[in-house]
Write an enzyme that holds these catalytic residues in place. Structure first.
Site, PDB file in Angstrom:
ATOM      1  N   SER A 154       0.842  -1.196   0.000  1.00  0.00           N
ATOM      2  CA  SER A 154       0.000   0.000   0.000  1.00  0.00           C
ATOM      3  C   SER A 154       0.875   1.244   0.000  1.00  0.00           C
ATOM      4  O   SER A 154       1.982   1.239   0.572  1.00  0.00           O
ATOM      5  CB  SER A 154      -0.868   0.007   1.261  1.00  0.00           C
ATOM      6  OG  SER A 154      -1.496   1.269   1.402  1.00  0.00           O
ATOM      7  N   TYR A 167      -0.645  -0.776   9.979  1.00  0.00           N
ATOM      8  CA  TYR A 167      -0.858  -1.121   8.565  1.00  0.00           C
ATOM      9  C   TYR A 167       0.358  -0.735   7.705  1.00  0.00           C
ATOM     10  O   TYR A 167       0.817  -1.514   6.871  1.00  0.00           O
ATOM     11  CB  TYR A 167      -2.116  -0.374   8.107  1.00  0.00           C
ATOM     12  CG  TYR A 167      -2.579  -0.645   6.705  1.00  0.00           C
ATOM     13  CD1 TYR A 167      -3.118  -1.882   6.353  1.00  0.00           C
ATOM     14  CD2 TYR A 167      -2.509   0.339   5.722  1.00  0.00           C
ATOM     15  CE1 TYR A 167      -3.564  -2.120   5.069  1.00  0.00           C
ATOM     16  CE2 TYR A 167      -2.971   0.114   4.437  1.00  0.00           C
ATOM     17  CZ  TYR A 167      -3.498  -1.118   4.117  1.00  0.00           C
ATOM     18  OH  TYR A 167      -3.945  -1.354   2.841  1.00  0.00           O
ATOM     19  N   LYS A 171       2.655  -3.242   5.621  1.00  0.00           N
ATOM     20  CA  LYS A 171       2.701  -3.147   4.165  1.00  0.00           C
ATOM     21  C   LYS A 171       4.127  -2.918   3.650  1.00  0.00           C
ATOM     22  O   LYS A 171       4.483  -3.390   2.576  1.00  0.00           O
ATOM     23  CB  LYS A 171       1.763  -2.050   3.668  1.00  0.00           C
ATOM     24  CG  LYS A 171       0.277  -2.414   3.794  1.00  0.00           C
ATOM     25  CD  LYS A 171      -0.040  -3.740   3.115  1.00  0.00           C
ATOM     26  CE  LYS A 171      -1.501  -3.914   2.757  1.00  0.00           C
ATOM     27  NZ  LYS A 171      -1.795  -5.279   2.273  1.00  0.00           N
TER      28      LYS A 171
HETATM   29  P1  NAD Z   1     -11.691  -5.754   1.727  1.00  0.00           P
HETATM   30  O1  NAD Z   1     -11.858  -5.501   3.186  1.00  0.00           O
HETATM   31  O2  NAD Z   1     -12.818  -5.456   0.806  1.00  0.00           O
HETATM   32  O3  NAD Z   1     -11.261  -7.277   1.499  1.00  0.00           O
HETATM   33  C1  NAD Z   1     -10.363  -7.949   2.337  1.00  0.00           C
HETATM   34  C2  NAD Z   1     -10.827  -9.389   2.474  1.00  0.00           C
HETATM   35  O4  NAD Z   1      -9.876 -10.088   3.290  1.00  0.00           O
HETATM   36  C3  NAD Z   1     -12.194  -9.521   3.173  1.00  0.00           C
HETATM   37  O5  NAD Z   1     -13.091 -10.242   2.342  1.00  0.00           O
HETATM   38  C4  NAD Z   1     -11.874 -10.264   4.470  1.00  0.00           C
HETATM   39  O6  NAD Z   1     -12.903 -11.167   4.892  1.00  0.00           O
HETATM   40  C5  NAD Z   1     -10.592 -11.012   4.102  1.00  0.00           C
HETATM   41  N1  NAD Z   1      -9.786 -11.385   5.272  1.00  0.00           N
HETATM   42  C6  NAD Z   1      -9.505 -10.596   6.352  1.00  0.00           C
HETATM   43  N2  NAD Z   1      -8.761 -11.284   7.236  1.00  0.00           N
HETATM   44  C7  NAD Z   1      -8.545 -12.520   6.698  1.00  0.00           C
HETATM   45  C8  NAD Z   1      -7.826 -13.662   7.135  1.00  0.00           C
HETATM   46  N3  NAD Z   1      -7.193 -13.686   8.313  1.00  0.00           N
HETATM   47  N4  NAD Z   1      -7.788 -14.772   6.328  1.00  0.00           N
HETATM   48  C9  NAD Z   1      -8.444 -14.765   5.131  1.00  0.00           C
HETATM   49  N5  NAD Z   1      -9.157 -13.690   4.674  1.00  0.00           N
HETATM   50  C10 NAD Z   1      -9.197 -12.598   5.446  1.00  0.00           C
HETATM   51  O7  NAD Z   1     -10.370  -4.962   1.309  1.00  0.00           O
HETATM   52  P2  NAD Z   1      -9.818  -4.505  -0.139  1.00  0.00           P
HETATM   53  O8  NAD Z   1      -9.967  -3.037  -0.227  1.00  0.00           O
HETATM   54  O9  NAD Z   1     -10.333  -5.364  -1.216  1.00  0.00           O
HETATM   55  O10 NAD Z   1      -8.248  -4.765   0.086  1.00  0.00           O
HETATM   56  C11 NAD Z   1      -7.573  -5.892  -0.411  1.00  0.00           C
HETATM   57  C12 NAD Z   1      -6.081  -5.732  -0.193  1.00  0.00           C
HETATM   58  O11 NAD Z   1      -5.590  -4.562  -0.853  1.00  0.00           O
HETATM   59  C13 NAD Z   1      -5.679  -5.583   1.275  1.00  0.00           C
HETATM   60  O12 NAD Z   1      -4.451  -6.243   1.495  1.00  0.00           O
HETATM   61  C14 NAD Z   1      -5.495  -4.087   1.418  1.00  0.00           C
HETATM   62  O13 NAD Z   1      -4.630  -3.754   2.474  1.00  0.00           O
HETATM   63  C15 NAD Z   1      -4.917  -3.731   0.072  1.00  0.00           C
HETATM   64  N6  NAD Z   1      -5.104  -2.309  -0.281  1.00  0.00           N
HETATM   65  C16 NAD Z   1      -6.346  -1.809  -0.574  1.00  0.00           C
HETATM   66  C17 NAD Z   1      -6.465  -0.471  -0.937  1.00  0.00           C
HETATM   67  C18 NAD Z   1      -7.798   0.119  -1.327  1.00  0.00           C
HETATM   68  O14 NAD Z   1      -7.793   1.251  -1.845  1.00  0.00           O
HETATM   69  N7  NAD Z   1      -8.900  -0.537  -1.121  1.00  0.00           N
HETATM   70  C19 NAD Z   1      -5.346   0.356  -0.965  1.00  0.00           C
HETATM   71  C20 NAD Z   1      -4.111  -0.167  -0.650  1.00  0.00           C
HETATM   72  C21 NAD Z   1      -4.009  -1.525  -0.327  1.00  0.00           C
END
Ligand code: NAD
Length: 306
Positions: A154, A167, A171
């Site tokens: 991230s 976080y 990351k």
């Molecule tokens: P989200 O919350 O929609 O999805 C995350 C999923 O991970 C959820 O479905 C949750 O149930 C699952 N999860 C959580 N803990 C778990 C575990 N211990 N074992 C298995 N599954 C588990 O989030 P997102 O926005 O789709 O993010 C996905 C990834 O991208 C993450 O790693 C997040 O840090 C990264 N990210 C997202 C953004 C953004 O803009 N949304 C930005 C930077 C990084």
């Protein structure tokens, strides 16, 4: 259909594939012909609760497209459980070719109020989880002399953000983990890369507009759907990226970025060595113009995606 990606009948684990970015990646993997292990424990944004329904929904979507998928509801954040995720791929499909470490939770708090339990929970899912699942996959990858890892990092870690010490540390730790895997496993034909995704998902969707301008901006940001990150993840997992390892990319709607990686940018030498006083006198003026400003992700990505 030609298979330039080489993913036809390959097997991919996508963690956190029950929603958001992970679901988008799982669907795109299936579209490219891969069989998918949809791993998700179906927790809240903070990592609470648990349900198999999100994973089952993704599975139904893949099957509707004519693809093949199984679900795994083991948590990434525990070693024994992470081994079961890899086992699920081997038992269900007989092989494993790709791991996308995407599962994530958030427990934001300003640093001086961050609870150690919130620190640990976030490190356990993101950093420890990425290690556990990758380490479990390293065994079959080593035996078959191939494999690809794609990890979600991230800009909160790469650049910085308020209230996200847990976080950001996790990351940036994932970047170090990915580079180490890339270096250590190159001899087995295994690659490892990171993506800093951008998406309007439940992780970012809690922003509340205070002015009409902000409301308009949020409408624009909503175009940045989770799926817009999927093509980059699938490309990096594919044979088309055979020469790409140890790199950091970002995807933001229609933009794709390659990030630099930390290297020395200035140096000063003094034959007799340094004292704290001579460092203050000589090094500070020499380095001052090159010190990295205390920026947040939003200061660097200061323009809206179009
Ligand atoms: P989200 O919350 O929609 O999805 C995350 C999923 O991970 C959820 O479905 C949750 O149930 C699952 N999860 C959580 N803990 C778990 C575990 N211990 N074992 C298995 N599954 C588990 O989030 P997102 O926005 O789709 O993010 C996905 C990834 O991208 C993450 O790693 C997040 O840090 C990264 N990210 C997202 C953004 C953004 O803009 N949304 C930005 C930077 C990084």
């Amino acid at each position: 259909m030609s298979d330039v990606l080489g993913l036809q009948d390959k097997v991919a684990i996508v963690t956190g594939a029950g929603g958001g970015i992970g679901r988008g990646i799982a669907l795109e993997m299936a579209r490219a012909g891969a069989r998918v292990v949809i791993n998700d424990i179906g927790v809240s944004l903070a990592g609470e609760g648990g349900s198999a329904s999100p994973a089952e929904e993704t599975k139904a979507m893949i099957e509707e497209m004519g693809g093949q998928a199984v679900i795994s509801t083991d948590s990434v954040s525990d070693w024994e459980s992470a081994k079961r995720i890899v086992q699920c791929a081997l038992v269900s499909f007989g092989r494993l070719d790709v791991v996308v470490n995407n599962a994530g939770i958030l427990r934001d708090a300003i640093f001086h109020k961050m609870d150690p339990a919130d620190w640990r929970a976030v490190i356990d899912v993101h950093l420890n989880g990425s290690f556990y699942v990758s380490r479990a996959a390293a065994d079959p990858f080593r035996q078959q002399m191939s494999g690809a890892f794609v990890h979600m990092t991230s800009t909160s870690g790469l650049i910085g953000n308020f209230g996200q010490a847990n976080y950001s540390a996790a990351k940036l730790g994932i970047v170090g983990l990915s580079k180490s895997i890339a270096l250590d496993m190159a001899r087995f034909g295994v690659r490892s890369n990171c993506i800093a995704p951008f998406a309007w998902s439940r992780m970012t969707g809690s922003l509340q507009p205070k002015t009409p301008e902000e409301a308009e901006r949020i409408e624009r940001l909503k175009q940045m759907t989770p799926e817009t990150n999927a093509p980059l993840a699938v490309f990096l997992a594919s044979n088309a990226a055979a020469d790409v390892s140890g790199q950091i990319f970002a995807a933001r709607l229609n933009e794709v970025f390659l990030f630099n990686q930390t290297r020395p940018i200035r140096s000063v030498h003094k034959a007799e060595g340094w004292t704290p006083e001579t460092l203050a006198e000589r090094v500070l003026p020499a380095f001052k113009a090159s010190l990295t400003p205390l920026e947040r992700s939003g200061d660097v990505f200061a323009w809206d995606p179009v």
